[in-house]
Enzyme design. Sequence first.
Site, mmCIF file in Angstrom:
data_model
loop_
_atom_site.group_PDB
_atom_site.id
_atom_site.type_symbol
_atom_site.label_atom_id
_atom_site.label_comp_id
_atom_site.label_asym_id
_atom_site.label_seq_id
_atom_site.Cartn_x
_atom_site.Cartn_y
_atom_site.Cartn_z
ATOM 1 N N LYS A 1 9.684 -5.138 8.468
ATOM 2 C CA LYS A 1 8.414 -4.997 7.513
ATOM 3 C C LYS A 1 8.222 -6.313 6.783
ATOM 4 O O LYS A 1 9.152 -7.052 6.636
ATOM 5 C CB LYS A 1 8.439 -3.609 6.558
ATOM 6 C CG LYS A 1 7.225 -3.124 5.913
ATOM 7 C CD LYS A 1 6.479 -2.247 7.047
ATOM 8 C CE LYS A 1 5.110 -1.979 6.568
ATOM 9 N NZ LYS A 1 4.470 -0.665 7.278
HETATM 10 P P1 NAD Z 1 -5.787 -0.137 3.790
HETATM 11 O O1 NAD Z 1 -5.345 -1.367 2.879
HETATM 12 O O2 NAD Z 1 -6.604 -0.419 4.936
HETATM 13 O O3 NAD Z 1 -6.229 1.033 3.053
HETATM 14 C C1 NAD Z 1 -5.629 1.582 1.758
HETATM 15 C C2 NAD Z 1 -6.527 2.691 1.209
HETATM 16 O O4 NAD Z 1 -5.562 3.334 0.095
HETATM 17 C C3 NAD Z 1 -7.649 2.003 0.500
HETATM 18 O O5 NAD Z 1 -8.719 2.905 0.766
HETATM 19 C C4 NAD Z 1 -7.439 1.930 -0.663
HETATM 20 O O6 NAD Z 1 -8.530 1.953 -1.719
HETATM 21 C C5 NAD Z 1 -6.452 3.229 -0.971
HETATM 22 N N1 NAD Z 1 -5.668 3.165 -2.154
HETATM 23 C C6 NAD Z 1 -4.930 2.135 -2.696
HETATM 24 N N2 NAD Z 1 -4.194 2.661 -3.875
HETATM 25 C C7 NAD Z 1 -4.651 3.953 -3.898
HETATM 26 C C8 NAD Z 1 -4.173 5.022 -5.026
HETATM 27 N N3 NAD Z 1 -3.109 4.623 -5.856
HETATM 28 N N4 NAD Z 1 -4.669 6.136 -4.785
HETATM 29 C C9 NAD Z 1 -5.640 6.460 -3.831
HETATM 30 N N5 NAD Z 1 -6.104 5.564 -2.885
HETATM 31 C C10 NAD Z 1 -5.452 4.442 -3.240
HETATM 32 O O7 NAD Z 1 -4.352 0.368 4.462
HETATM 33 P P2 NAD Z 1 -3.913 1.311 5.435
HETATM 34 O O8 NAD Z 1 -3.502 0.394 6.613
HETATM 35 O O9 NAD Z 1 -4.766 2.341 5.649
HETATM 36 O O10 NAD Z 1 -2.427 1.901 5.013
HETATM 37 C C11 NAD Z 1 -2.490 3.248 4.300
HETATM 38 C C12 NAD Z 1 -0.975 3.684 4.401
HETATM 39 O O11 NAD Z 1 -0.630 3.873 5.743
HETATM 40 C C13 NAD Z 1 0.081 2.792 3.931
HETATM 41 O O12 NAD Z 1 1.173 3.667 3.432
HETATM 42 C C14 NAD Z 1 0.499 2.125 5.290
HETATM 43 O O13 NAD Z 1 2.054 1.645 5.137
HETATM 44 C C15 NAD Z 1 0.383 3.266 6.311
HETATM 45 N N6 NAD Z 1 0.356 3.133 7.632
HETATM 46 C C16 NAD Z 1 -0.422 2.108 8.173
HETATM 47 C C17 NAD Z 1 -0.913 1.816 9.488
HETATM 48 C C18 NAD Z 1 -1.742 0.806 9.829
HETATM 49 O O14 NAD Z 1 -1.777 0.813 11.277
HETATM 50 N N7 NAD Z 1 -2.497 0.296 9.118
HETATM 51 C C19 NAD Z 1 0.225 2.308 10.561
HETATM 52 C C20 NAD Z 1 0.926 3.405 9.910
HETATM 53 C C21 NAD Z 1 1.121 3.770 8.439
#
Ligand code: NAD
Length: 422
Positions: free
Chosen positions: A112
């Site tokens: 990561k």
């Molecule tokens: P992103 O940046 O696209 O979206 C994050 C979202 O969460 C946004 O809508 C943001 O406004 C919101 N957010 C941020 N802080 C917040 C809070 N305190 N309360 C509520 N909402 C909040 O990120 P993402 O890629 O969608 O990732 C989200 C989660 O999923 C993370 O934990 C990431 O590690 C996990 N994840 C992502 C992927 C991927 O392919 N992108 C894969 C597996 C897991």
Amino acid sequence: MRKVDSAGGAMNPWAVAKKQLADVAESIGLEPWIHSKLSECKRSLIVSIPVKLDNGGMKMFEGFRVQHNLDRGPGKGGIRIHPGVTLDEVKALSMWMTWKCAVVNIPYGGAKGGITCDPAELSKSELERMVRRYTSEIGIIIGPEKDIPAPDVNTNPQVMAWIMDTYSVNVGYPAPAVVTGKPVSIGGSQGRPEATGRGLMIVVKKLLEKIGKKPKDMTVAVQGFGNVGGAFSKLVAELGCRVIAVSDVSGGIYNSKGLDIPAVEKYVSENGVLKGYKGADAVSNEELLELKCDILVPAALEGQITSDNAAKIKASYIIEGANGPTTPKADEILESMNVVVIPDILANSGGVTVSYFEWVQDLQSNFWKYEQINNKLLEIMSEAFDAVWDIMQKTKCSMRLAAYKIAVGRVAKAVRLRGIYP
Ligand code: NAD
């Protein structure tokens, strides 16, 4: 932003990750030497990133790339840009990647990366310079056969394109397989942008099959409306479930009759955030977690469901879109309430699975069709879901422990076979 667990002290994601490993180590009788090895990260690189600002000044940022374990293959894991990024957070996320790749049985280890920065405070060109310098600095440990980054919080296909370009310029030839989640025109894969959300939707489908319910019977609340939560909300609404609430960093919106997700998406693409959306009531992120619904999907950041709010959760099922959203204390409380938690390492593995497809396509310079990608994703995730469900039923444990038993068992087997050098 990260919550404090009043029963467990300040929340440290690395402590959470190690506690989860300790629980499974005890439950499967893992050899102490393998437990010790897996309790540490193989490699943690800290880099400082000088960035020239548009106003002529310069600002320093700190970045990390951590490889937890490479016994089953090269490192794999996203890059996060967020003010809350710390070395311990990146270490935890890299350990979770090790288990995630193992639970879906793809040949990767866990890694990561992250940069401690609020990207909203940078212009696009400052962000590009930061990402390119970060890529150069971690270039000594990443590469198509070493460690392959991908998108995470606040990173997207454009950021992946800058990483691919910077690495390629530095090595002197095009290296598309160094990163996944790229735009299709430079070696990205069909279906990658929505793959994590699609994987979560597949998990909902599998769950409904197991419990004998129909999508129309289910209400869903989603915390986080980014890459993961946004794509999931759209796909699960198309499946026929009623998405009654979604939220982002600006707060949440709620409508008991169900939200019009395409209209919400359009609003967010025009306004940047959910705040101000008409046709729904406002709820806070805390309230969203405690809404009456069947399925709750935390899809924002870690440490959201803690011993402080777990007892107030009314959902019957929690499907972890985010990594590490539930603390071990909260897990215990939820288990005592018979709430089924489908753990992150299984539930959100659709993204890394399609990232694996992208890497394989890049290495072969042979690209697959959208349907082929989605069918293969469905096959891999269904197999993993069934395996975890069976272990849960046979050994009467939580789904998290069942998933960890499979994942840690696979990694331990590789560690045992490879042994310790010298
Ligand atoms: P992103 O940046 O696209 O979206 C994050 C979202 O969460 C946004 O809508 C943001 O406004 C919101 N957010 C941020 N802080 C917040 C809070 N305190 N309360 C509520 N909402 C909040 O990120 P993402 O890629 O969608 O990732 C989200 C989660 O999923 C993370 O934990 C990431 O590690 C996990 N994840 C992502 C992927 C991927 O392919 N992108 C894969 C597996 C897991």
